[in-house]
Motif scaffolding. Structure first.
Motif, PDB file in Angstrom:
ATOM      1  N   ALA A   6       0.859  -1.191   0.000  1.00 60.94           N
ATOM      2  CA  ALA A   6       0.000   0.000   0.000  1.00 60.94           C
ATOM      3  C   ALA A   6       0.892   1.236   0.000  1.00 60.94           C
ATOM      4  O   ALA A   6       1.906   1.287   0.693  1.00 60.94           O
ATOM      5  CB  ALA A   6      -0.908   0.002   1.226  1.00 60.94           C
ATOM      6  N   HIS A   7       0.514   2.212  -0.776  1.00 64.14           N
ATOM      7  CA  HIS A   7       1.325   3.418  -0.873  1.00 64.14           C
ATOM      8  C   HIS A   7       1.234   4.190   0.446  1.00 64.14           C
ATOM      9  O   HIS A   7       0.140   4.453   0.942  1.00 64.14           O
ATOM     10  CB  HIS A   7       0.847   4.293  -2.030  1.00 64.14           C
ATOM     11  CG  HIS A   7       1.877   5.286  -2.445  1.00 64.14           C
ATOM     12  ND1 HIS A   7       2.147   6.393  -1.691  1.00 64.14           N
ATOM     13  CD2 HIS A   7       2.719   5.305  -3.504  1.00 64.14           C
ATOM     14  CE1 HIS A   7       3.114   7.084  -2.280  1.00 64.14           C
ATOM     15  NE2 HIS A   7       3.476   6.444  -3.373  1.00 64.14           N
ATOM     16  N   THR A  10      -2.149   5.717   2.739  1.00 63.68           N
ATOM     17  CA  THR A  10      -2.521   5.343   4.110  1.00 63.68           C
ATOM     18  C   THR A  10      -2.415   6.558   5.027  1.00 63.68           C
ATOM     19  O   THR A  10      -3.299   6.780   5.849  1.00 63.68           O
ATOM     20  CB  THR A  10      -1.657   4.190   4.660  1.00 63.68           C
ATOM     21  OG1 THR A  10      -0.282   4.528   4.563  1.00 63.68           O
ATOM     22  CG2 THR A  10      -1.937   2.899   3.952  1.00 63.68           C
ATOM     23  N   LEU A  11      -1.366   7.325   4.888  1.00 67.60           N
ATOM     24  CA  LEU A  11      -1.185   8.470   5.779  1.00 67.60           C
ATOM     25  C   LEU A  11      -2.313   9.483   5.633  1.00 67.60           C
ATOM     26  O   LEU A  11      -2.880   9.930   6.634  1.00 67.60           O
ATOM     27  CB  LEU A  11       0.163   9.147   5.530  1.00 67.60           C
ATOM     28  CG  LEU A  11       0.471  10.349   6.431  1.00 67.60           C
ATOM     29  CD1 LEU A  11       0.474   9.963   7.899  1.00 67.60           C
ATOM     30  CD2 LEU A  11       1.799  10.981   6.031  1.00 67.60           C
ATOM     31  N   THR A  12      -2.677   9.847   4.425  1.00 65.21           N
ATOM     32  CA  THR A  12      -3.731  10.862   4.269  1.00 65.21           C
ATOM     33  C   THR A  12      -5.075  10.354   4.785  1.00 65.21           C
ATOM     34  O   THR A  12      -5.807  11.096   5.434  1.00 65.21           O
ATOM     35  CB  THR A  12      -3.865  11.337   2.810  1.00 65.21           C
ATOM     36  OG1 THR A  12      -4.149  10.228   1.962  1.00 65.21           O
ATOM     37  CG2 THR A  12      -2.617  12.059   2.346  1.00 65.21           C
ATOM     38  N   PRO A  56       8.979  -2.168   0.504  1.00 67.83           N
ATOM     39  CA  PRO A  56       8.160  -2.880  -0.480  1.00 67.83           C
ATOM     40  C   PRO A  56       7.963  -2.011  -1.727  1.00 67.83           C
ATOM     41  O   PRO A  56       7.999  -0.782  -1.636  1.00 67.83           O
ATOM     42  CB  PRO A  56       6.829  -3.074   0.243  1.00 67.83           C
ATOM     43  CG  PRO A  56       7.153  -2.930   1.687  1.00 67.83           C
ATOM     44  CD  PRO A  56       8.324  -1.986   1.775  1.00 67.83           C
ATOM     45  N   ASP A  57       7.783  -2.634  -2.835  1.00 67.00           N
ATOM     46  CA  ASP A  57       7.571  -1.916  -4.079  1.00 67.00           C
ATOM     47  C   ASP A  57       6.227  -1.199  -4.024  1.00 67.00           C
ATOM     48  O   ASP A  57       5.190  -1.836  -3.884  1.00 67.00           O
ATOM     49  CB  ASP A  57       7.605  -2.887  -5.260  1.00 67.00           C
ATOM     50  CG  ASP A  57       7.369  -2.198  -6.590  1.00 67.00           C
ATOM     51  OD1 ASP A  57       7.406  -0.957  -6.649  1.00 67.00           O
ATOM     52  OD2 ASP A  57       7.147  -2.916  -7.576  1.00 67.00           O
ATOM     53  N   ILE A  58       6.237   0.132  -4.087  1.00 66.03           N
ATOM     54  CA  ILE A  58       4.991   0.897  -4.041  1.00 66.03           C
ATOM     55  C   ILE A  58       4.729   1.583  -5.386  1.00 66.03           C
ATOM     56  O   ILE A  58       3.931   2.480  -5.477  1.00 66.03           O
ATOM     57  CB  ILE A  58       4.992   1.947  -2.904  1.00 66.03           C
ATOM     58  CG1 ILE A  58       6.195   2.880  -3.049  1.00 66.03           C
ATOM     59  CG2 ILE A  58       4.971   1.265  -1.553  1.00 66.03           C
ATOM     60  CD1 ILE A  58       6.160   4.088  -2.144  1.00 66.03           C
ATOM     61  N   SER A  59       5.406   1.116  -6.422  1.00 61.63           N
ATOM     62  CA  SER A  59       5.166   1.708  -7.729  1.00 61.63           C
ATOM     63  C   SER A  59       3.762   1.357  -8.200  1.00 61.63           C
ATOM     64  O   SER A  59       3.189   0.353  -7.813  1.00 61.63           O
ATOM     65  CB  SER A  59       6.191   1.207  -8.744  1.00 61.63           C
ATOM     66  OG  SER A  59       6.102  -0.189  -8.883  1.00 61.63           O
ATOM     67  N   THR A  60       3.213   2.238  -9.011  1.00 62.13           N
ATOM     68  CA  THR A  60       1.864   1.994  -9.517  1.00 62.13           C
ATOM     69  C   THR A  60       1.892   1.881 -11.014  1.00 62.13           C
ATOM     70  O   THR A  60       2.837   2.191 -11.658  1.00 62.13           O
ATOM     71  CB  THR A  60       0.903   3.122  -9.106  1.00 62.13           C
ATOM     72  OG1 THR A  60       1.439   4.365  -9.522  1.00 62.13           O
ATOM     73  CG2 THR A  60       0.706   3.127  -7.609  1.00 62.13           C
TER      74      THR A  60
END
Length: 119
Positions: free
Chosen positions: A77-78, A82-84, A115-119
């Protein structure tokens, strides 16, 4: 496991005040509702152009239902999503920057490579 669907959950819930509140107060029901009503809706498409096969894994459902942002990050998960969303849900319960700092401390044990967070 689908990073796409996990990030889609975070993205779409964050943009709907009703879903944000439901996710804050009854996350299990929100995850179930979202998967039933939104998971197979294609973003920015015409009504009726839906998918039929997308589903969260049991691990994703559990991490989402328990607001476990550390596990969500480990699943890909990016962190900005999650933060916003989590700020929208929990910042009101804390002092200035208190929640953001606790969020960061919870991720303190995560080491590179991330972890890979690329989209």
């Amino acid at each position: 496991m689908s990073k796409y669907l996990l990030n889609k959950f975070l993205f779409t819930v964050d943009r709907d005040p009703e879903l944000v509140e439901q996710y804050r107060t009854d996350p299990q029901a929100c995850v179930e509702r979202w998967e039933r009503e939104y998971a197979n809706k294609l973003l920015n498409c015409h009504p009726g152009e839906d998918s039929t096969w997308l589903a969260l894994s049991a691990e994703e459902r559990t991490a989402l239902a328990t607001h476990d942002h550390v596990t969500l990050f480990a699943m890909g998960a990016h962190p900005f999503l999650t933060l916003t969303l989590f700020i929208a849900m929990f910042e009101r319960d804390h002092g200035p920057m208190e929640y953001q700092l606790a969020y960061a401390r919870a991720l303190d044990g995560v080491t590179m490579p991330y972890p890979d967070i690329s989209t």
